[in-house]
Design a protein around this motif. Structure first.
Motif, mmCIF file in Angstrom:
data_model
loop_
_atom_site.group_PDB
_atom_site.id
_atom_site.type_symbol
_atom_site.label_atom_id
_atom_site.label_comp_id
_atom_site.label_asym_id
_atom_site.label_seq_id
_atom_site.Cartn_x
_atom_site.Cartn_y
_atom_site.Cartn_z
ATOM 1 N N THR A 160 27.486 49.587 73.039
ATOM 2 C CA THR A 160 26.695 49.013 71.951
ATOM 3 C C THR A 160 26.789 49.931 70.751
ATOM 4 N N PHE A 161 27.158 49.371 69.608
ATOM 5 C CA PHE A 161 27.240 50.173 68.386
ATOM 6 C C PHE A 161 25.947 50.039 67.600
ATOM 7 N N ALA A 162 25.526 51.142 67.000
ATOM 8 C CA ALA A 162 24.341 51.104 66.139
ATOM 9 C C ALA A 162 24.692 50.267 64.906
ATOM 10 N N GLY A 210 21.221 47.006 67.898
ATOM 11 C CA GLY A 210 22.628 47.398 67.974
ATOM 12 C C GLY A 210 23.517 46.184 68.220
ATOM 13 N N TYR A 211 24.812 46.391 68.040
ATOM 14 C CA TYR A 211 25.773 45.317 68.287
ATOM 15 C C TYR A 211 26.502 45.610 69.599
ATOM 16 N N THR A 212 26.329 44.715 70.570
ATOM 17 C CA THR A 212 26.965 44.925 71.874
ATOM 18 C C THR A 212 28.404 44.430 71.815
ATOM 19 N N ALA A 213 29.324 45.375 71.748
ATOM 20 C CA ALA A 213 30.746 45.028 71.624
ATOM 21 C C ALA A 213 31.343 44.711 72.996
ATOM 22 N N LEU A 214 30.915 45.438 74.025
ATOM 23 C CA LEU A 214 31.452 45.220 75.377
ATOM 24 C C LEU A 214 30.310 45.139 76.384
ATOM 25 N N GLY A 258 42.887 39.088 73.548
ATOM 26 C CA GLY A 258 41.631 38.452 73.134
ATOM 27 C C GLY A 258 41.593 38.264 71.645
ATOM 28 N N PRO A 259 40.653 37.425 71.185
ATOM 29 C CA PRO A 259 40.558 37.158 69.755
ATOM 30 C C PRO A 259 40.127 38.399 68.985
ATOM 31 N N SER A 260 40.376 38.358 67.695
ATOM 32 C CA SER A 260 40.021 39.473 66.829
ATOM 33 C C SER A 260 38.535 39.821 66.974
ATOM 34 N N GLY A 261 38.261 41.093 67.127
ATOM 35 C CA GLY A 261 36.867 41.551 67.185
ATOM 36 C C GLY A 261 36.227 41.461 68.559
ATOM 37 N N CYS A 262 36.988 41.117 69.605
ATOM 38 C CA CYS A 262 36.376 40.950 70.934
ATOM 39 C C CYS A 262 36.158 42.287 71.640
ATOM 40 N N GLY A 263 36.678 43.356 71.058
ATOM 41 C CA GLY A 263 36.409 44.667 71.644
ATOM 42 C C GLY A 263 37.601 45.305 72.330
ATOM 43 N N LYS A 264 38.801 44.793 72.074
ATOM 44 C CA LYS A 264 40.002 45.314 72.749
ATOM 45 C C LYS A 264 40.231 46.796 72.422
ATOM 46 N N SER A 265 40.171 47.115 71.129
ATOM 47 C CA SER A 265 40.429 48.507 70.735
ATOM 48 C C SER A 265 39.337 49.428 71.252
ATOM 49 N N THR A 266 38.102 48.927 71.245
ATOM 50 C CA THR A 266 36.996 49.739 71.769
ATOM 51 C C THR A 266 37.259 50.074 73.236
ATOM 52 N N LEU A 267 37.712 49.077 73.982
ATOM 53 C CA LEU A 267 37.994 49.273 75.401
ATOM 54 C C LEU A 267 39.110 50.305 75.596
ATOM 55 N N ASP A 294 47.983 50.284 71.602
ATOM 56 C CA ASP A 294 47.025 49.457 70.854
ATOM 57 C C ASP A 294 47.760 48.649 69.785
ATOM 58 N N GLU A 295 48.112 47.434 70.117
ATOM 59 C CA GLU A 295 48.859 46.543 69.217
ATOM 60 C C GLU A 295 50.029 47.264 68.538
ATOM 61 N N PRO A 296 50.896 47.901 69.326
ATOM 62 C CA PRO A 296 51.914 48.754 68.716
ATOM 63 C C PRO A 296 52.931 47.996 67.866
ATOM 64 N N THR A 341 46.811 43.485 72.810
ATOM 65 C CA THR A 341 47.452 42.584 71.845
ATOM 66 C C THR A 341 46.599 41.338 71.641
ATOM 67 N N HIS A 342 46.829 40.654 70.499
ATOM 68 C CA HIS A 342 46.221 39.325 70.381
ATOM 69 C C HIS A 342 47.316 38.258 70.392
ATOM 70 N N ASN A 343 48.537 38.686 70.750
ATOM 71 C CA ASN A 343 49.687 37.785 70.767
ATOM 72 C C ASN A 343 49.968 37.347 72.213
HETATM 73 N N1 LIG Z 1 32.409 52.416 65.273
HETATM 74 C C1 LIG Z 1 31.902 51.183 65.202
HETATM 75 N N2 LIG Z 1 30.670 50.964 64.683
HETATM 76 C C2 LIG Z 1 30.141 49.722 64.645
HETATM 77 N N3 LIG Z 1 30.765 48.613 65.092
HETATM 78 C C3 LIG Z 1 31.985 48.773 65.607
HETATM 79 C C4 LIG Z 1 32.624 50.052 65.692
HETATM 80 N N4 LIG Z 1 33.852 49.890 66.269
HETATM 81 C C5 LIG Z 1 33.961 48.576 66.518
HETATM 82 N N5 LIG Z 1 32.859 47.900 66.136
HETATM 83 C C6 LIG Z 1 32.620 46.452 66.279
HETATM 84 O O1 LIG Z 1 32.831 46.109 67.637
HETATM 85 C C7 LIG Z 1 33.542 44.875 67.728
HETATM 86 C C8 LIG Z 1 34.825 45.080 68.513
HETATM 87 O O2 LIG Z 1 35.761 45.834 67.714
HETATM 88 P P1 LIG Z 1 37.249 46.165 68.196
HETATM 89 O O3 LIG Z 1 37.943 46.850 67.079
HETATM 90 O O4 LIG Z 1 37.180 46.841 69.498
HETATM 91 O O5 LIG Z 1 37.840 44.700 68.391
HETATM 92 P P2 LIG Z 1 39.343 44.219 68.593
HETATM 93 O O6 LIG Z 1 39.301 43.160 69.622
HETATM 94 O O7 LIG Z 1 40.229 45.385 68.814
HETATM 95 O O8 LIG Z 1 39.666 43.555 67.181
HETATM 96 P P3 LIG Z 1 41.065 43.373 66.391
HETATM 97 O O9 LIG Z 1 41.960 42.547 67.247
HETATM 98 O O10 LIG Z 1 40.633 42.653 65.137
HETATM 99 O O11 LIG Z 1 41.572 44.757 66.140
HETATM 100 C C9 LIG Z 1 33.770 44.400 66.296
HETATM 101 O O12 LIG Z 1 32.775 43.445 65.990
HETATM 102 C C10 LIG Z 1 33.612 45.639 65.474
HETATM 103 O O13 LIG Z 1 33.115 45.328 64.195
#
Ligand SMILES: Nc1ncnc2c1ncn2[C@@H]1O[C@H](COP(=O)(O)OP(=O)(O)OP(=O)(O)O)[C@@H](O)[C@H]1O
Length: 259
Positions: free
Chosen positions: A10-12, A18-22, A39-48, A158-160, A191-193
């Protein structure tokens, strides 16, 4: 080997909850497996991926790599980003050899090991060039060689290839497949492809969004090297498309509201 158990992040957010990303993420990747997270853009792939890399910490659950809890980045897990981030003042060879130099490896061995990886990505003739003299695809191949030269057990990508044109991307798919077949590194590929995920991987984990969860898993049992016309690949691709359609609708509804 990678193990992710009950992970949440969860991000502050400014002014409030907070925003629960995963949420509730659980999966395992066996030694030598090639797994994509799609997964779609913003689903949390990079965070994972950052959690597995040790660049971020999970708020809930546990991430393990090679039997040990991940608490920080380590030499057993090397990340290749979309932005290759090469040092512009160093040649291809010096860029690839950089990590070995940091480790105190002697010049001769550095050169030999680096040249081996540079040749593996077909850049043998370009070892003395500087990054600005290379195309986007060549720079990304240098980034892959730079990761491989450190001989990590796990490669995190990460989406190389996201910034590359279609032809270059297809060429790099072939090269990466060959590298994987030769080295059998454990690869986690973001990837999102859909086509990219299916072409490269043994398994594709499809994520849903808001919060990001693993929605479905697909095994890709197609022959190697993968052929673009393979009907198995096409069949899985259309199944994944159906799975993702519902997610994309959800994102569109939330982003566009009632406009
Ligand atoms: N450091 C952070 N602080 C606050 N919110 C964040 C932070 N990092 C990511 N997020 C939010 O968490 C969600 C997931 O982000 P993430 O970059 O992991 O998604 P993604 O699936 O990799 O997206 P994309 O395909 O567009 O790169 C997004 O809504 C993003 O705005």
């Amino acid at each position: 080997m990678i193990r992710v158990e009950g992970v949440g992040k969860t991000f502050a957010q400014r002014g409030g909850a907070g925003y629960t990303a995963l949420e509730d993420i659980a999966f395992e990747i066996g030694k030598g497996e090639f797994v994509s997270i799609l997964g779609p853009s913003g689903c949390g792939k990079s965070t994972l991926l950052n959690l597995v890399a040790g660049l971020e910490r999970a708020d809930r659950g546990r991430v393990e790599a090679n039997g040990k809890e991940v608490t920080a980045p380590g030499p057993d897990r090397i990340v290749v980003f979309q932005d290759h981030a090469l040092y512009p003042w160093l040649t291809v060879l010096e860029n690839v050899a950089f990590g070995l130099k940091q480790k105190g490896i002697k010049k001769k061995e550095r050169r030999e090991r680096s040249m081996e990886q540079i040749r593996a990505v077909h850049l043998g003739k370009f070892a003395d060039r500087y990054p600005h003299e290379l195309s986007g695809g060549m720079k990304q191949r240098v980034a892959i060689a730079r990761a491989l030269v450190m001989d990590p057990e796990i490669l995190l990508m990460d989406e190389p290839f996201a910034a590359l044109d279609e032809q270059t991307r297809l060429l790099l798919h072939k090269e990466l497949e060959q590298i994987w077949l030769n080295t059998r590194k454990t690869i986690l590929f973001i990837t999102h492809n859909i086509r990219e995920a299916v072409t490269l991987s043994e398994r594709v984990l499809v994520m849903s969004t808001r919060p990001g969860r693993i929605k479905k898993e697909f095994h890709v049992r197609a022959a190697r090297p993968r052929e673009p016309g393979d009907s198995v690949l096409h069949h899985i691709e259309s199944q994944i498309m159906d799975t993702l359609a519902a997610e994309l609708e959800k994102v569109a509804k939330e982003e566009y509201g009632n406009d």
